[in-house]
Design an enzyme around this catalytic site. Sequence first.
Site, PDB file in Angstrom:
ATOM      1  N   LYS A  67       0.814  -1.216   0.000  1.00 62.12           N
ATOM      2  CA  LYS A  67       0.000   0.000   0.000  1.00 62.12           C
ATOM      3  C   LYS A  67       0.850   1.270   0.000  1.00 62.12           C
ATOM      4  O   LYS A  67       0.427   2.305  -0.504  1.00 62.12           O
ATOM      5  CB  LYS A  67      -0.942   0.005   1.200  1.00 62.12           C
ATOM      6  CG  LYS A  67      -1.949  -1.151   1.208  1.00 62.12           C
ATOM      7  CD  LYS A  67      -3.056  -0.949   0.200  1.00 62.12           C
ATOM      8  CE  LYS A  67      -4.059  -2.101   0.214  1.00 62.12           C
ATOM      9  NZ  LYS A  67      -5.077  -1.972  -0.856  1.00 62.12           N
TER      10      LYS A  67
ATOM     11  N   GLU B 255      -9.498   5.858   3.166  1.00 61.71           N
ATOM     12  CA  GLU B 255     -10.303   4.797   3.757  1.00 61.71           C
ATOM     13  C   GLU B 255      -9.371   3.620   4.016  1.00 61.71           C
ATOM     14  O   GLU B 255      -8.305   3.532   3.396  1.00 61.71           O
ATOM     15  CB  GLU B 255     -11.417   4.374   2.796  1.00 61.71           C
ATOM     16  CG  GLU B 255     -11.020   3.331   1.731  1.00 61.71           C
ATOM     17  CD  GLU B 255      -9.952   3.797   0.748  1.00 61.71           C
ATOM     18  OE1 GLU B 255      -9.746   5.018   0.623  1.00 61.71           O
ATOM     19  OE2 GLU B 255      -9.313   2.936   0.108  1.00 61.71           O
TER      20      GLU B 255
ATOM     21  N   SER C 119       1.729  -9.667  -0.759  1.00 65.56           N
ATOM     22  CA  SER C 119       1.416  -8.236  -0.706  1.00 65.56           C
ATOM     23  C   SER C 119       1.679  -7.593   0.649  1.00 65.56           C
ATOM     24  O   SER C 119       1.866  -6.387   0.733  1.00 65.56           O
ATOM     25  CB  SER C 119      -0.034  -8.003  -1.126  1.00 65.56           C
ATOM     26  OG  SER C 119      -0.901  -8.799  -0.344  1.00 65.56           O
TER      27      SER C 119
HETATM   28  C1  LIG Z   1      -1.558  -6.949   2.546  1.00 70.22           C
HETATM   29  C2  LIG Z   1      -2.710  -6.633   1.682  1.00 70.22           C
HETATM   30  N1  LIG Z   1      -2.860  -7.282   0.520  1.00 70.22           N
HETATM   31  C3  LIG Z   1      -3.883  -7.034  -0.288  1.00 70.22           C
HETATM   32  C4  LIG Z   1      -4.860  -6.124   0.029  1.00 70.22           C
HETATM   33  C5  LIG Z   1      -6.021  -5.938  -0.908  1.00 70.22           C
HETATM   34  O1  LIG Z   1      -5.982  -4.766  -1.639  1.00 70.22           O
HETATM   35  P1  LIG Z   1      -5.624  -4.760  -3.177  1.00 70.22           P
HETATM   36  O2  LIG Z   1      -6.491  -5.775  -3.832  1.00 70.22           O
HETATM   37  O3  LIG Z   1      -5.937  -3.377  -3.610  1.00 70.22           O
HETATM   38  O4  LIG Z   1      -4.205  -5.079  -3.341  1.00 70.22           O
HETATM   39  C6  LIG Z   1      -4.748  -5.408   1.217  1.00 70.22           C
HETATM   40  C7  LIG Z   1      -5.780  -4.405   1.569  1.00 70.22           C
HETATM   41  O5  LIG Z   1      -5.921  -3.921   2.624  1.00 70.22           O
HETATM   42  C8  LIG Z   1      -3.640  -5.675   2.064  1.00 70.22           C
HETATM   43  O6  LIG Z   1      -3.507  -5.021   3.225  1.00 70.22           O
END
Ligand SMILES: Cc1ncc(COP(=O)(O)O)c(C=O)c1O
Lengths: 375, 233
Positions: free
Chosen positions: A83, A105, A359
């Site tokens: 993020k 948000e 992620s």
């Molecule tokens: C670690 C992590 N991965 C994935 C996501 C999902 O978001 P996005 O699909 O935009 O990557 C989030 C959202 O809060 C997150 O904190």
Amino acid sequence: MSATRTFGDYGGRYVPETLIPALDELEQAWTSLRDDASFQAELEELRNSYAGRPTPITLAPRFAPGQRVYLKREDLMHTGAHKLNNALGQVLIAQRLGKRRIIAETGAGQHGVATATVCARFGLECIVYMGSEDIRRQAPNVERMGLLGAEVRPVDFGTRTLKEATSEAIRDWIANVETTHYVIGSCVGPAPYPELVRELQRVIGREAREQFLAAEGRLPEAVVACVGGGSNAIGMFYDFIGDDGVRLIGVEAAGAASLGSGRGGVLHGARSSLLADADGQIMDAHSISAGLDYPGVGPEHAWLRDTGRAEYVACTDDEAVAAFHRLCETEGIVPALESSHALARALDCGDELVLVCLSGRGDKDLAEVLRREHE
Amino acid sequence: MKTLVVYLMAMPDTPALAEAAVEAGADMIELGFPFSDPLADGPLIRRAGERALAAGMRTARCLEVLAETRARVDVPLMPMTYASIFDAYGWAELERDARAAGATSLIVPDLPADVHPELRRVQLVAPTSTEERLRLAADATDGWLYLVTVTGTTGARAELAPTLAPLASRARAVTDLPLYAGFGISRGEHARAAAELTDGVVVGSAAVEAAEQGAAALAALVTELRAGLDDET
Ligand SMILES: Cc1ncc(COP(=O)(O)O)c(C=O)c1O
């Protein structure tokens, strides 16, 4: 060059007129900054010296014996999730626009923490909207945002999760648009946000593609990422779209499969594939993972699905929790529950050479996972 | 005579409430078709929408309420709903069925003038609208132009927003169509002050709140607003 406003039938700008001039202004700023050497240099410098990029890729042989699964380690970046890539870029743009009040948000709290972090770094006011159910299940991130000087505003109606938090952030933006920049946390919302967020997250796939080539001498057979709003996935996928042999697999929470079981509809300023009923009323999503607990998805994913370039599969809460434990025990890495969805499908996607977007890290999820197991 | 537009959320008892409002002096009725995620609305109308959805007020039922209201009053009726409702029903189909049920025009607050321009509707402009966008909306609008008095969502406010006066004069410079001001107008004195600047007012949250207490409370509010407007002229 003008920004992309639609992806096939998806995207667009379905917002009150009040916001249109601000969206135009953002689009213009972005169109010039994306090719502006000084802006790009400033962003690059912050990515390297502050955020900890590039993040490595890590082979996970004990996690996935019989495959060669590499993890793109966004969990190692400052604040512990991808993020920050987006928050850094957007706050830099906000500064150029002269906006000193920042709103966001958050679902899992990772985007809120990332935004609060960058605001602390630049001395900007930061207000984060978060559903009260998410405040409960992601408590450590709420405390972190407080430490970083942000104000967390609970949203206590409707689903009490990311959907309502996003609606309240947009309402705040409508009321304060002249002084405020809205740092939306995923590739959703009215144009130019989906494209802007994608471009800021593209660094994930750009780095990972090079790193994978260096490690294996060839491209992966499959690239896998979890999909909430879709920002880590679009950032990971984008530079592989032209690589025809590479499967792009997005993994949604089974109870929030806006692409797998959704229909066309309008939410939060864009047309996309949504969990909605036949009347266009938005339905509740359900996921153990707050970051995936969202009934919408970025419009570009809906388009990638329709064109067949990417495929979208589901993962249940139980499967994600099992993959969470497995990565902890086999590799000594605690993944976010969101990323655990991608891990689960990486194991059974049928390909050998796989690149997964890890992620984020799972510290924020420990209490929720343990609570669930004690029940 | 200045125009008084009263907003009511579509509910089974709305036709009777609309009749009471018209008898008390309302000139037009804006009829909300509820949506789960109403971005332009503050807490009062959002909660009214939640109650309406819980009471089963889906699009088909809202159209019935529209037709029942049309049978009782002969003032202009304007459904107000969000893009998602149109997208699901079909843009042309909902316009056709709403007009067949008695709608005079439509209001879609999350649909800027350049999106779905083929849908004939009352356009909204805001204090942030540029001259170019004011002109775009004025050229496209159906009958009158909706001036959003504030940068903000719907909901009663203590004072009439100072942003209305400059918006009204900018809008007046680009069109001769009637200009009605809405968002934040809840009392007779607001109506009087707004009417000095425009051709009429739209009253939303305050009307919804009064309507929840019944026809008598709604009629009392409308009477007060009417007096405020007539006082000015
Ligand atoms: C670690 C992590 N991965 C994935 C996501 C999902 O978001 P996005 O699909 O935009 O990557 C989030 C959202 O809060 C997150 O904190």
